[in-house]
Design a protein around this motif. Structure first.
Motif, PDB file in Angstrom:
ATOM      1  N   GLU A  32      -5.493   4.885   9.844  1.00 20.63           N
ATOM      2  CA  GLU A  32      -4.021   5.081   8.880  1.00 20.63           C
ATOM      3  C   GLU A  32      -4.023   3.657   7.939  1.00 20.63           C
ATOM      4  N   THR A  47     -10.276   4.016   1.788  1.00 22.14           N
ATOM      5  CA  THR A  47     -10.626   5.041   2.480  1.00 22.14           C
ATOM      6  C   THR A  47     -11.144   4.703   3.413  1.00 22.14           C
ATOM      7  N   TYR A  87      -4.232   0.706  -2.431  1.00 19.81           N
ATOM      8  CA  TYR A  87      -3.522  -1.079  -2.455  1.00 19.81           C
ATOM      9  C   TYR A  87      -2.712  -1.369  -4.030  1.00 19.81           C
ATOM     10  N   ARG A 104       5.751   3.598  -0.717  1.00 14.20           N
ATOM     11  CA  ARG A 104       5.083   2.000  -1.114  1.00 14.20           C
ATOM     12  C   ARG A 104       5.705   1.315  -0.330  1.00 14.20           C
ATOM     13  N   LYS A 147       3.711   9.076   1.169  1.00  9.52           N
ATOM     14  CA  LYS A 147       4.502   7.998   1.656  1.00  9.52           C
ATOM     15  C   LYS A 147       4.776   7.082   1.041  1.00  9.52           C
ATOM     16  N   GLN A 193      -8.184   2.244  -4.739  1.00  9.29           N
ATOM     17  CA  GLN A 193      -8.021   2.745  -3.484  1.00  9.29           C
ATOM     18  C   GLN A 193      -8.682   2.029  -2.297  1.00  9.29           C
ATOM     19  N   ARG A 197       0.546  -1.077   0.249  1.00 10.55           N
ATOM     20  CA  ARG A 197      -0.190   0.100   0.007  1.00 10.55           C
ATOM     21  C   ARG A 197       1.063   1.553  -0.114  1.00 10.55           C
ATOM     22  N   GLN A 198       0.190   2.067  -0.646  1.00 14.82           N
ATOM     23  CA  GLN A 198       1.250   3.585  -0.706  1.00 14.82           C
ATOM     24  C   GLN A 198      -0.213   4.843  -0.208  1.00 14.82           C
ATOM     25  N   ALA A 199       0.413   5.742   1.084  1.00 13.10           N
ATOM     26  CA  ALA A 199      -0.173   6.319   1.677  1.00 13.10           C
ATOM     27  C   ALA A 199      -0.008   7.874   1.080  1.00 13.10           C
ATOM     28  N   PRO A 200      -0.823   8.967   0.539  1.00 11.39           N
ATOM     29  CA  PRO A 200      -0.367   9.926   0.269  1.00 11.39           C
ATOM     30  C   PRO A 200       1.115  10.895   0.825  1.00 11.39           C
ATOM     31  N   THR A 202      -5.759   4.106   5.186  1.00  8.71           N
ATOM     32  CA  THR A 202      -6.065   4.301   3.948  1.00  8.71           C
ATOM     33  C   THR A 202      -4.597   4.522   3.120  1.00  8.71           C
ATOM     34  N   GLY A 203      -5.502   4.375   2.327  1.00  9.88           N
ATOM     35  CA  GLY A 203      -3.984   4.110   0.649  1.00  9.88           C
ATOM     36  C   GLY A 203      -4.519   3.326  -0.348  1.00  9.88           C
TER      37      GLY A 203
END
Length: 115
Positions: A88, A112, A93, A45, A43, A110, A38-41, A90-91
């Protein structure tokens, strides 16, 4: 070449559940490890969970006890059951599959989690 298609993302409230699925197609012979990242805004992966062809699993500490990864080698699919979701989590995947020396990625789905 292996193509990966994810499904199952969406919007969920904290404490809720989602199930992600990923289907591999193309030349799927001897796909070895599969996993979810996963990758959050803003941050990098990160690995969420992985599963070897034989079933051995590995989880990020942040999801242990809440997420479960599984796979069906005959159908070339991998799933991620996500329970007790937190904001947390959220991201985007991404599904990942490894075959010989090649690593393949899906387009991402996505997730959320609202508080």
């Amino acid at each position: 070449q292996v193509q990966l298609v994810e499904s199952g993302g969406g919007l969920v409230q904290a404490g809720g559940s989602l199930r992600l699925s990923c289907a591999a197609s193309g030349i799927t012979f001897r796909i070895n490890a599969m996993g979810w990242y996963r990758q959050a805004p803003g941050k990098p992966r990160e690995l969420v969970a992985s599963i070897a062809r034989g079933g051995d699993t590995n989880y990020a500490d942040s999801v242990k006890g809440r997420f479960t990864i599984s796979r069906d080698n005959a159908k070339n699919t991998v799933q991620l059951q996500m329970n007790s979701l937190k904001p947390e989590d959220t991201g985007v995947y991404y599904c990942n599959a490894n075959q010989w020396s090649n690593s393949y990625w899906g387009q991402g789905t996505q997730v959320t989690v609202s508080s």
